[in-house]
Write a protein that holds these residues in place. Structure first.
Motif, PDB file in Angstrom:
ATOM      1  N   MET A   1       0.780  -1.088  -0.043  1.00 24.00           N
ATOM      2  CA  MET A   1       0.015  -0.095  -0.058  1.00 24.00           C
ATOM      3  C   MET A   1       0.865   1.350   0.012  1.00 24.00           C
ATOM      4  O   MET A   1       1.860   1.264   0.594  1.00 24.00           O
ATOM      5  N   THR A   2       0.303   2.499  -0.860  1.00 21.35           N
ATOM      6  CA  THR A   2       1.109   3.491  -0.673  1.00 21.35           C
ATOM      7  C   THR A   2       1.087   4.185   0.652  1.00 21.35           C
ATOM      8  O   THR A   2       0.028   4.154   1.027  1.00 21.35           O
ATOM      9  N   ARG A   3       2.258   4.940   0.888  1.00 19.39           N
ATOM     10  CA  ARG A   3       2.197   5.780   2.211  1.00 19.39           C
ATOM     11  C   ARG A   3       2.426   7.111   1.844  1.00 19.39           C
ATOM     12  O   ARG A   3       3.348   7.307   1.040  1.00 19.39           O
ATOM     13  N   ILE A   4       1.700   8.094   2.447  1.00 18.72           N
ATOM     14  CA  ILE A   4       2.008   9.510   1.995  1.00 18.72           C
ATOM     15  C   ILE A   4       2.600  10.044   3.433  1.00 18.72           C
ATOM     16  O   ILE A   4       2.082   9.845   4.389  1.00 18.72           O
ATOM     17  N   PHE A   5       3.705  10.704   3.369  1.00 12.63           N
ATOM     18  CA  PHE A   5       4.149  11.343   4.465  1.00 12.63           C
ATOM     19  C   PHE A   5       4.150  12.914   4.095  1.00 12.63           C
ATOM     20  O   PHE A   5       4.784  13.451   3.273  1.00 12.63           O
ATOM     21  N   ASP A   6       3.553  13.455   5.195  1.00 10.91           N
ATOM     22  CA  ASP A   6       3.255  14.873   4.817  1.00 10.91           C
ATOM     23  C   ASP A   6       3.912  15.952   6.066  1.00 10.91           C
ATOM     24  O   ASP A   6       3.529  17.014   5.979  1.00 10.91           O
ATOM     25  N   ASN A   7       4.563  15.186   7.288  1.00  5.61           N
ATOM     26  CA  ASN A   7       5.000  16.013   8.290  1.00  5.61           C
ATOM     27  C   ASN A   7       3.957  16.672   9.068  1.00  5.61           C
ATOM     28  O   ASN A   7       4.376  17.543   9.827  1.00  5.61           O
ATOM     29  N   ILE A   8       2.851  16.347   8.747  1.00  5.26           N
ATOM     30  CA  ILE A   8       1.818  17.212   9.826  1.00  5.26           C
ATOM     31  C   ILE A   8       1.820  16.642  11.089  1.00  5.26           C
ATOM     32  O   ILE A   8       1.458  17.375  12.068  1.00  5.26           O
ATOM     33  N   THR A   9       1.714  15.124  11.261  1.00  2.00           N
ATOM     34  CA  THR A   9       1.825  14.578  12.564  1.00  2.00           C
ATOM     35  C   THR A   9       2.769  13.535  12.750  1.00  2.00           C
ATOM     36  O   THR A   9       3.569  13.415  11.658  1.00  2.00           O
ATOM     37  N   PRO A  10       3.293  13.180  14.054  1.00  2.00           N
ATOM     38  CA  PRO A  10       4.378  12.424  14.080  1.00  2.00           C
ATOM     39  C   PRO A  10       4.135  11.114  13.127  1.00  2.00           C
ATOM     40  O   PRO A  10       5.166  10.365  12.969  1.00  2.00           O
ATOM     41  N   ASP A  11       2.842  10.325  12.968  1.00  2.00           N
ATOM     42  CA  ASP A  11       2.573   9.355  12.362  1.00  2.00           C
ATOM     43  C   ASP A  11       3.066   9.515  10.767  1.00  2.00           C
ATOM     44  O   ASP A  11       3.054   8.584  10.029  1.00  2.00           O
ATOM     45  N   THR A  12       2.826  10.582  10.204  1.00  2.00           N
ATOM     46  CA  THR A  12       2.668  10.897   8.722  1.00  2.00           C
ATOM     47  C   THR A  12       4.214  11.784   8.685  1.00  2.00           C
ATOM     48  O   THR A  12       4.542  12.184   7.287  1.00  2.00           O
ATOM     49  N   ALA A  13       4.966  11.634   9.519  1.00  2.00           N
ATOM     50  CA  ALA A  13       6.282  12.365   9.406  1.00  2.00           C
ATOM     51  C   ALA A  13       7.312  11.448   8.710  1.00  2.00           C
ATOM     52  O   ALA A  13       7.767  10.308   9.350  1.00  2.00           O
ATOM     53  N   LEU A  14       8.138  12.016   7.605  1.00  2.00           N
ATOM     54  CA  LEU A  14       9.062  10.972   7.069  1.00  2.00           C
ATOM     55  C   LEU A  14      10.194  10.642   8.139  1.00  2.00           C
ATOM     56  O   LEU A  14      10.793   9.533   8.163  1.00  2.00           O
ATOM     57  N   GLY A  15      10.514  11.510   8.978  1.00  2.00           N
ATOM     58  CA  GLY A  15      11.722  11.525   9.803  1.00  2.00           C
ATOM     59  C   GLY A  15      11.340  10.259  10.701  1.00  2.00           C
ATOM     60  O   GLY A  15      12.231   9.521  10.926  1.00  2.00           O
ATOM     61  N   THR A  16      10.292  10.245  11.328  1.00  2.00           N
ATOM     62  CA  THR A  16       9.788   9.347  12.163  1.00  2.00           C
ATOM     63  C   THR A  16       9.944   7.878  11.669  1.00  2.00           C
ATOM     64  O   THR A  16      10.372   6.919  12.121  1.00  2.00           O
ATOM     65  N   HIS A  17       9.250   7.807  10.352  1.00  2.00           N
ATOM     66  CA  HIS A  17       9.405   6.571   9.854  1.00  2.00           C
ATOM     67  C   HIS A  17      10.818   6.146   9.552  1.00  2.00           C
ATOM     68  O   HIS A  17      11.035   5.096   9.599  1.00  2.00           O
ATOM     69  N   LEU A  18      11.549   6.786   8.898  1.00  2.00           N
ATOM     70  CA  LEU A  18      13.018   6.636   8.526  1.00  2.00           C
ATOM     71  C   LEU A  18      13.808   6.263   9.855  1.00  2.00           C
ATOM     72  O   LEU A  18      14.389   5.344   9.890  1.00  2.00           O
ATOM     73  N   GLN A  19      13.451   6.881  11.144  1.00  3.23           N
ATOM     74  CA  GLN A  19      13.909   6.392  12.289  1.00  3.23           C
ATOM     75  C   GLN A  19      13.689   5.180  12.501  1.00  3.23           C
ATOM     76  O   GLN A  19      14.525   4.047  13.276  1.00  3.23           O
ATOM     77  N   LYS A  20      12.299   4.637  12.654  1.00  2.00           N
ATOM     78  CA  LYS A  20      11.790   3.277  12.876  1.00  2.00           C
ATOM     79  C   LYS A  20      12.542   2.507  12.095  1.00  2.00           C
ATOM     80  O   LYS A  20      12.901   1.243  12.516  1.00  2.00           O
ATOM     81  N   THR A  21      12.517   2.577  10.678  1.00  2.00           N
ATOM     82  CA  THR A  21      13.106   1.716   9.805  1.00  2.00           C
ATOM     83  C   THR A  21      14.689   1.435   9.961  1.00  2.00           C
ATOM     84  O   THR A  21      15.272   0.362   9.798  1.00  2.00           O
ATOM     85  N   PHE A  22      15.136   2.619  10.411  1.00  2.00           N
ATOM     86  CA  PHE A  22      16.700   2.511  10.603  1.00  2.00           C
ATOM     87  C   PHE A  22      17.073   1.761  11.915  1.00  2.00           C
ATOM     88  O   PHE A  22      18.079   1.027  11.917  1.00  2.00           O
ATOM     89  N   GLU A  23      16.139   1.709  13.057  1.00  2.00           N
ATOM     90  CA  GLU A  23      16.497   1.208  14.083  1.00  2.00           C
ATOM     91  C   GLU A  23      16.341  -0.293  13.829  1.00  2.00           C
ATOM     92  O   GLU A  23      17.215  -0.999  14.462  1.00  2.00           O
TER      93      GLU A  23
END
Length: 110
Positions: A1-23
């Motif tokens: 499924m496509t995910r949209i990162f708009d940086n409006i909330t922590p759940d849709t922030a690209l940085g948060t997603h990258l941090q979780k993936t990098f961990e």
């Protein structure tokens, strides 16, 4: 499924997603058009932890630059085709400037 990162909330922030993936990853490579150095703070502790845990080699690599067009793009495409083994030699009259001067023995001479 496509995910949209708009940086409006922590759940849709690209940085948060990258941090979780990098961990849960050994390393991260990213190619971006622009990188604000303040953004490094989001990864600083994670990188330090991976290095302290004995990670070998580069933990994060960031390639920064805008899209390439014109002769630079053609040169990159030619180099990639050569790496892929799909490079077709161009006749000398088709080459211009430095490409003509640096033509290797693989070039077809007419």
């Amino acid at each position: 499924m496509t995910r949209i990162f708009d940086n409006i909330t922590p759940d849709t922030a690209l940085g948060t997603h990258l941090q979780k993936t990098f961990e849960v990853s050994e390393r991260m490579d990213a190619a971006v058009g622009y990188f604000n150095l303040r953004g490094w703070a989001a990864f600083d502790e994670l990188v330090k932890k991976k290095v302290a845990d004995g990670a070998a080699g580069a933990v994060v690599r960031i390639l920064i630059g805008m899209s390439v067009t014109g002769p630079q793009e053609e040169a990159l495409e030619d180099l990639q085709a050569e790496v892929d083994g799909t490079h077709e030699a161009m006749p000398m009259p088709m080459l211009r400037g430095s490409a003509r001067r640096s033509c290797s023995s693989s070039c077809v001479r007419s």
